[in-house]
Motif scaffolding. Structure first.
Motif, PDB file in Angstrom:
ATOM      1  N   UNK A 256       0.824  -1.212   0.000  1.00 25.71           N
ATOM      2  CA  UNK A 256       0.000   0.000   0.000  1.00 25.71           C
ATOM      3  C   UNK A 256       0.859   1.262   0.000  1.00 25.71           C
ATOM      4  N   UNK A 257       0.479   2.223  -0.832  1.00 25.72           N
ATOM      5  CA  UNK A 257       1.040   3.570  -0.840  1.00 25.72           C
ATOM      6  C   UNK A 257      -0.103   4.491  -1.248  1.00 25.72           C
ATOM      7  N   UNK A 258      -0.396   5.532  -0.472  1.00 26.40           N
ATOM      8  CA  UNK A 258      -1.555   6.381  -0.788  1.00 26.40           C
ATOM      9  C   UNK A 258      -1.475   7.047  -2.146  1.00 26.40           C
ATOM     10  N   UNK A 259      -0.283   7.093  -2.762  1.00 26.46           N
ATOM     11  CA  UNK A 259      -0.141   7.694  -4.086  1.00 26.46           C
ATOM     12  C   UNK A 259      -0.542   6.744  -5.206  1.00 26.46           C
TER      13      UNK A 259
ATOM     14  N   UNK B 260       5.771  -4.770  -5.558  1.00 25.88           N
ATOM     15  CA  UNK B 260       5.561  -4.084  -6.831  1.00 25.88           C
ATOM     16  C   UNK B 260       5.279  -2.585  -6.679  1.00 25.88           C
ATOM     17  N   UNK B 261       5.568  -2.038  -5.515  1.00 25.07           N
ATOM     18  CA  UNK B 261       5.345  -0.607  -5.354  1.00 25.07           C
ATOM     19  C   UNK B 261       6.265   0.206  -6.261  1.00 25.07           C
ATOM     20  N   UNK B 262       7.492  -0.253  -6.442  1.00 21.93           N
ATOM     21  CA  UNK B 262       8.416   0.462  -7.331  1.00 21.93           C
ATOM     22  C   UNK B 262       7.915   0.441  -8.763  1.00 21.93           C
ATOM     23  N   UNK B 263       7.397  -0.704  -9.210  1.00 20.94           N
ATOM     24  CA  UNK B 263       6.867  -0.830 -10.566  1.00 20.94           C
ATOM     25  C   UNK B 263       5.697   0.116 -10.757  1.00 20.94           C
ATOM     26  N   UNK B 264       4.807   0.111  -9.771  1.00 21.56           N
ATOM     27  CA  UNK B 264       3.569   0.888  -9.904  1.00 21.56           C
ATOM     28  C   UNK B 264       3.807   2.384  -9.770  1.00 21.56           C
ATOM     29  N   UNK B 265       4.695   2.810  -8.863  1.00 19.88           N
ATOM     30  CA  UNK B 265       4.897   4.256  -8.714  1.00 19.88           C
ATOM     31  C   UNK B 265       5.635   4.817  -9.917  1.00 19.88           C
ATOM     32  N   UNK B 266       6.536   4.018 -10.512  1.00 22.35           N
ATOM     33  CA  UNK B 266       7.235   4.467 -11.715  1.00 22.35           C
ATOM     34  C   UNK B 266       6.254   4.615 -12.874  1.00 22.35           C
ATOM     35  N   UNK B 267       5.224   3.776 -12.895  1.00 17.02           N
ATOM     36  CA  UNK B 267       4.221   3.844 -13.960  1.00 17.02           C
ATOM     37  C   UNK B 267       3.140   4.866 -13.649  1.00 17.02           C
ATOM     38  N   UNK B 268       2.566   4.828 -12.451  1.00 11.02           N
ATOM     39  CA  UNK B 268       1.373   5.602 -12.130  1.00 11.02           C
ATOM     40  C   UNK B 268       1.654   7.046 -11.743  1.00 11.02           C
TER      41      UNK B 268
ATOM     42  N   UNK C 212       9.138   4.834  -2.067  1.00 10.46           N
ATOM     43  CA  UNK C 212       8.026   3.941  -1.729  1.00 10.46           C
ATOM     44  C   UNK C 212       8.479   2.591  -1.221  1.00 10.46           C
ATOM     45  N   UNK C 213       9.694   2.175  -1.542  1.00  3.68           N
ATOM     46  CA  UNK C 213      10.151   0.827  -1.185  1.00  3.68           C
ATOM     47  C   UNK C 213      10.130   0.644   0.332  1.00  3.68           C
ATOM     48  N   UNK C 214       9.420  -0.365   0.851  1.00  4.32           N
ATOM     49  CA  UNK C 214       9.319  -0.520   2.312  1.00  4.32           C
ATOM     50  C   UNK C 214      10.495  -1.248   2.942  1.00  4.32           C
ATOM     51  N   UNK C 215      11.359  -1.850   2.115  1.00  2.00           N
ATOM     52  CA  UNK C 215      12.388  -2.728   2.655  1.00  2.00           C
ATOM     53  C   UNK C 215      13.805  -2.191   2.539  1.00  2.00           C
ATOM     54  N   UNK C 216      14.058  -1.279   1.620  1.00  3.29           N
ATOM     55  CA  UNK C 216      15.421  -0.864   1.334  1.00  3.29           C
ATOM     56  C   UNK C 216      16.036  -1.598   0.168  1.00  3.29           C
ATOM     57  N   UNK C 217      15.233  -2.381  -0.543  1.00  3.38           N
ATOM     58  CA  UNK C 217      15.737  -3.005  -1.769  1.00  3.38           C
ATOM     59  C   UNK C 217      16.172  -1.931  -2.758  1.00  3.38           C
ATOM     60  N   UNK C 218      15.465  -0.826  -2.747  1.00  5.65           N
ATOM     61  CA  UNK C 218      15.846   0.370  -3.504  1.00  5.65           C
ATOM     62  C   UNK C 218      15.927   1.493  -2.485  1.00  5.65           C
ATOM     63  N   UNK C 219      17.084   2.112  -2.376  1.00  3.52           N
ATOM     64  CA  UNK C 219      17.280   3.037  -1.262  1.00  3.52           C
ATOM     65  C   UNK C 219      18.174   4.201  -1.679  1.00  3.52           C
TER      66      UNK C 219
ATOM     67  N   UNK D  41       3.122  14.289  -3.420  1.00  2.00           N
ATOM     68  CA  UNK D  41       3.978  13.191  -3.013  1.00  2.00           C
ATOM     69  C   UNK D  41       5.026  12.785  -4.020  1.00  2.00           C
ATOM     70  N   UNK D  42       5.397  13.688  -4.913  1.00  2.00           N
ATOM     71  CA  UNK D  42       6.391  13.355  -5.926  1.00  2.00           C
ATOM     72  C   UNK D  42       7.461  14.452  -5.951  1.00  2.00           C
ATOM     73  N   UNK D  43       8.652  14.103  -6.431  1.00  5.47           N
ATOM     74  CA  UNK D  43       9.737  15.058  -6.628  1.00  5.47           C
ATOM     75  C   UNK D  43      10.518  14.661  -7.864  1.00  5.47           C
ATOM     76  N   UNK D  44      11.363  15.568  -8.344  1.00  2.84           N
ATOM     77  CA  UNK D  44      12.280  15.231  -9.436  1.00  2.84           C
ATOM     78  C   UNK D  44      13.675  15.038  -8.863  1.00  2.84           C
ATOM     79  N   UNK D  45      14.618  14.720  -9.727  1.00  3.34           N
ATOM     80  CA  UNK D  45      15.982  14.434  -9.288  1.00  3.34           C
ATOM     81  C   UNK D  45      16.604  15.614  -8.567  1.00  3.34           C
ATOM     82  N   UNK D  46      16.318  16.835  -9.000  1.00  7.40           N
ATOM     83  CA  UNK D  46      16.942  18.000  -8.361  1.00  7.40           C
ATOM     84  C   UNK D  46      16.361  18.216  -6.965  1.00  7.40           C
ATOM     85  N   UNK D  47      15.053  18.218  -6.860  1.00  4.27           N
ATOM     86  CA  UNK D  47      14.441  18.466  -5.565  1.00  4.27           C
ATOM     87  C   UNK D  47      14.743  17.391  -4.551  1.00  4.27           C
ATOM     88  N   UNK D  48      14.797  16.141  -5.004  1.00  6.93           N
ATOM     89  CA  UNK D  48      14.996  15.033  -4.059  1.00  6.93           C
ATOM     90  C   UNK D  48      16.466  14.814  -3.712  1.00  6.93           C
ATOM     91  N   UNK D  49      17.337  14.968  -4.686  1.00 10.06           N
ATOM     92  CA  UNK D  49      18.715  14.530  -4.475  1.00 10.06           C
ATOM     93  C   UNK D  49      19.771  15.627  -4.561  1.00 10.06           C
TER      94      UNK D  49
END
Length: 893
Positions: A35-38, A147-155, A194-201, A251-259
């Protein structure tokens, strides 16, 4: 409100809520992994199961809508045992090391809650690790296939980077390339967020530690105005996350704002005041620096008069600081010589929209994106330059909205477009006139809107009569049929909304081009209603605010005309305002070249690197007796011509407000103390004012006190208090504390009355034309990974994603010139030359070139021309005649 019974208690709920959303509102803790509210509800992990009376089996609470009278149980022994078994299924191959290394990850906390963390035995699999990306660490040993990474990248982003392969126990994820760095990833970080585990961090958290404090603030990059949470630890930023409830970025950012925040601690940041003596910079105390600046300004004012001094506000500074900059110019110096970088970008938008509609700002809110059925994007590479807005438009397109793109280059959204009008640079007026003619000839107007809200139709019809689609096609280089199709789509598939960028404004007819675009909205009734409007996408975080606060020679705070508002300001400020006509930025440089302007104080703006025709800009600086630079770094203006350097606090180190492209005012909050001896811009301005004898008019204790004075002088912002901004941003006009703000302008009338007048503007071809000596047309612009003069992004790992400016060349031109990918070339114009590597791409047409302008080592503005907009003097960056020269023994890069 309808009611349900949850764990024996009666609770009311909002229609449309899911069970899980209601549980979150009630602070009833329930595990969930997918689950992710986005995101759209998915219901795959089965951890959020609840019992609903009347249902034969437990249901996933994340995708079950609440209904009146439901009886719900959330934590029965059977449910808890089922959740425990669900976790066991997810961690069959989960590495123990991950839980120990990152105990605060949501998934790891749940494993401890259910007593499962100690039983893990697996080790990370190096084959599933990808450490190539500068910001994002990938270890799919920790993937639980939520599949949160798959879905947030798409949605949310619409990039489709993460892809699912295999079936059953062989199911796994991979990026769309050999590595994440080599994939279609745009480094927005949504997957890591969105990743809950740190698989993508985020690497920053792994290297600098989990934040111990969070501060909500507003992004310092483009004019979208995304809100984010700044995570700090031990006096450093370790992570930035999007604010999930932010109305702009949702609930979204781009590369500049986030990193791209590493500039805040860059080793070359200047944190002590300096004065240049005998050609050498010397560190001095603040008292000495303030006294020196005040004495020099007094000397020049007394010797040459107040109009020999110019002040430049900053699109990177807060509204409060820009308000003080223009007040300083008018009250302390006694001159209307004040401007900001809006002069070189969207001043034509402000003038044009004010002339046509009566207000020189965006007519709509970004939330109109989700209501529009057709988008007309003109001269804006939205997904690169305003990425979060671009992503929202991309998602609207995926839902079925139609898209027209007007741009010489094949941008990303041009690839998504129903119609891409790849016109020749600077020929937008004939194109828009031809579209208007089609709308009139084919009776595609909004008759009721024309009758009630528009005048000047007869004169307009006569003015555009010559612009048939066939004639426009010859001038623009697009087909007549494509022009007709675009006109029909915009006029009939309503509501239609326009967004435009610097591709429209940075021409010698920039203002008139925006007027021609606004005509289309008036003809079709696409203004003032949901999903409609004409909206400039402002380039920098507070360029809308800097001009609106009065950093313009002919307007005061609130864009109030100087002549009209003079008495009001004189009464509130307790002193007369200067009566001489002020100079804008371009006029100041002209005056400096002639020896009339003697001093220039600029902050947050590298004029030498950013302005066109750098040789002429250099000539202006050479004749100045005093150049005061107020910034974070020793920029090119300071390095070459500065006399005093005043170190400014960064956006992370001060309070205030920014104003975004949709007229939304939002809070900026201090997350860190100022670095070294740096000070906020507002404090420096007040210190100098005090040293020049005007302390009583600059006796502010902080940004909120300054903002209270802004509210007093600006009727349209009187209702926007700091207290109200604690609950979110507000869009002006907002004249009183009980006013909700104005997301959409011109719903019932225009500022001048019920009607707006169509602008019958002529087309005048650019004086900058290709020739046998200079056969190519160069367009300049931005890229996703670098920002403006590179002052901030060049001091971050973004340079690994985009190392330097490069010249886009079409394959046919490259073949004719014998150029190879990455080979360095010399680009020569009548005004200068630059050397940079070639990128061969289908994005540009034969005969046209494109380059960014972020790298001072390339210094692309040595090439750009001196031509200016006829109304605002905004430079014509988007069309320069050049030639290419192959360098002997040129290396590839």
């Amino acid at each position: 409100m309808p009611a349900v019974i949850i764990d024996g208690q009666v609770h009311e709920f909002h229609p449309g809520q899911t069970i899980l959303e209601a549980l979150h509102d009630l602070n009833i803790d329930l595990p969930s992994a997918c689950y992710d509210p986005r995101l759209e509800p998915y219901g795959a992990c089965r951890l959020c199961l609840v019992e609903v009376e009347g249902q034969p089996h437990p249901v996933a609470s994340c995708n079950m809508p609440l209904q009146e009278g439901m009886v719900i149980r959330t934590h029965t022994p059977e449910l808890e045992e089922g959740r425990k078994q669900g976790f066991r299924f997810l961690i069959g191959r989960y590495p123990k090391e991950a839980v120990e290394r990152q105990p605060s990850k949501p998934f790891h906390e749940r494993l401890r809650d259910y007593g499962l963390a100690e039983g893990l035995k697996a080790e990370p699999d190096p084959r599933l690790q990808d450490f190539t990306h500068p910001y994002i660490r990938v270890d799919l040993s920790q993937c639980i296939l939520c599949y949160r990474c798959v879905r947030i990248c798409e949605e949310v982003q619409g990039q489709f980077v993460w892809q699912v392969f295999g079936r059953g126990h062989q199911t796994h994820l991979e990026p769309s390339g050999p590595s994440l760095l080599q994939s279609a990833c745009v480094s927005c970080g949504a997957c890591a967020d969105t990743c809950p585990t740190g698989a993508i961090d985020d690497w920053s958290v792994l290297e600098l530690g989990t934040p111990t404090a969070w501060t909500r603030s507003t992004c310092p990059y483009c004019g979208v105005g995304c809100e984010f949470l700044v995570g700090t630890r031990d006096g450093k930023i370790t992570q930035v996350k999007p604010a999930l409830d932010a109305p702009v970025n949702k609930g979204h950012l781009c590369v500049k704002g986030r990193y791209a925040f590493a500039y805040n601690d860059a080793p070359d940041r200047v944190t002590r005041p300096m004065i240049r003596r005998d050609g050498e910079w010397q560190a001095v105390s603040w008292d000495e620096a303030i006294a020196f600046v005040a004495a020099e300004l007094k000397r020049i004012r007394e010797t040459h008069g107040p109009d020999s001094i110019g002040i430049l506000g900053s699109a990177r500074a807060t509204n409060e600081e820009n308000y003080l900059a223009q007040k300083f110019a008018r009250v302390v110096i006694g001159s209307n010589n004040v401007d900001c970088c809006a002069r070189v970008c969207h001043a034509p938008s402000a003038v044009a929209l004010a002339q046509v509609f009566g207000t020189g700002a965006a007519t709509s809110a970004f939330d109109d994106i989700e209501l529009a059925q057709t988008f007309l994007l003109a001269g804006t590479n939205t997904t690169e330059n305003h990425p979060v807005v671009g992503a929202r438009i991309k998602q609207a397109r995926r839902r079925g909205a139609r898209l027209i793109v007007v741009d010489p280059r094949k941008t990303e959204l041009a690839g998504w477009a129903d119609i891409h009008l790849a016109l020749r640079p600077g020929t937008d007026i004939p194109l828009f006139h031809a579209m208007a003619r089609v709308i009139l000839e084919e009776n595609l107007t909004d008759p009721a809107f024309l009758a009630e809200r528009v005048e000047g139709l007869g004169a307009f019809r006569e003015a555009i009569a010559e612009w048939t689609p066939e004639r426009a096609a010859e001038v623009c280089g697009v087909s007549a049929e494509a022009i007709r199709q675009a006109a029909r789509l915009y006029a009939t598939h309503k509501p239609s909304i326009c967004f435009h960028g610097l591709g429209l404004t940075e021409h010698h007819q920039g203002s008139e081009t925006v007027m021609a675009l606004a005509n289309l909205a008036l003809l079709t009734g696409n203004v003032g209603q949901p999903g409609t409007g004409v909206n400039p996408l402002r380039g920098q975080n507070n360029v809308q605010g800097s001009a609106h606060m009065g950093c313009e020679p002919n307007t005061l705070t609130g864009s109030q005309p100087l002549a009209k508002a003079r008495a009001h300001f004189e009464q509130l400020w307790g002193c007369p305002l200067p009566t001489t006509k002020g100079l804008n930025l371009m006029q100041m440089l002209d005056a400096a070249r002639k020896g009339h302007l003697k001093a220039l104080w600029l902050f947050g703006y590298d004029v030498l690197l950013s302005n066109p025709d750098a040789a002429h800009t250099a000539q202006a600086f050479e004749r100045l007796e005093l150049v005061v630079v107020q910034d974070l770094f020793m920029n090119e203006s300071a390095r070459a011509y500065g006399h005093v350097f005043l170190p400014a606090a960064s956006n992370f180190e001060k309070d205030g407000t920014f104003m975004n492209s949709e007229r939304r005012i939002q809070r900026v909050r201090q997350a860190l103390p100022p670095a070294g001896d740096s000070r906020p811009d507002w404090q420096i301005l007040c210190d100098v004012a005090r040293a020049m004898g005007q302390g009583e008019r600059f006796a502010f204790e902080g940004p909120e006190a300054i903002w209270e004075e802004v509210r007093a002088v600006w009727p349209g912002g009187a209702g926007i208090s700091y207290a109200r901004l604690e609950q979110g941003g507000l869009q002006w006009p907002c004249p009183s504390l009980d006013h909700p703000g104005t997301p959409r302008l011109h719903a019932q009338s225009f500022p001048a009355g019920p009607r707006a007048t169509l602008a019958a503007v002529p087309y005048v071809p650019s004086p900058e034309q290709p020739s046998p000596e200079y056969p190519f047309v160069l367009i300049t612009g931005r890229t996703l990974y670098a920002f403006n003069a590179g002052t901030m992004t060049a001091r971050t790992p973004n340079t690994r994603l985009y190392p330097t400016d490069r010249l886009e060349v079409s394959p046919s031109d490259a073949e004719c010139l014998g150029l190879r990918e990455g080979e360095r070339v010399r680009v020569v114009s009548p005004y200068g030359e630059a050397r940079l590597p070639v990128h061969i791409t289908q994005r540009v047409k034969p005969g046209e070139l494109f380059s960014t302008f972020h790298d001072p080592d390339v210094f692309i503005n040595r090439l750009t021309n001196p031509h200016r907009d006829r109304y605002t003097l905004t430079p014509q960056y988007k069309r320069t005649a050049v030639r290419l020269e192959k360098l002997p023994n040129a290396s590839r890069e």
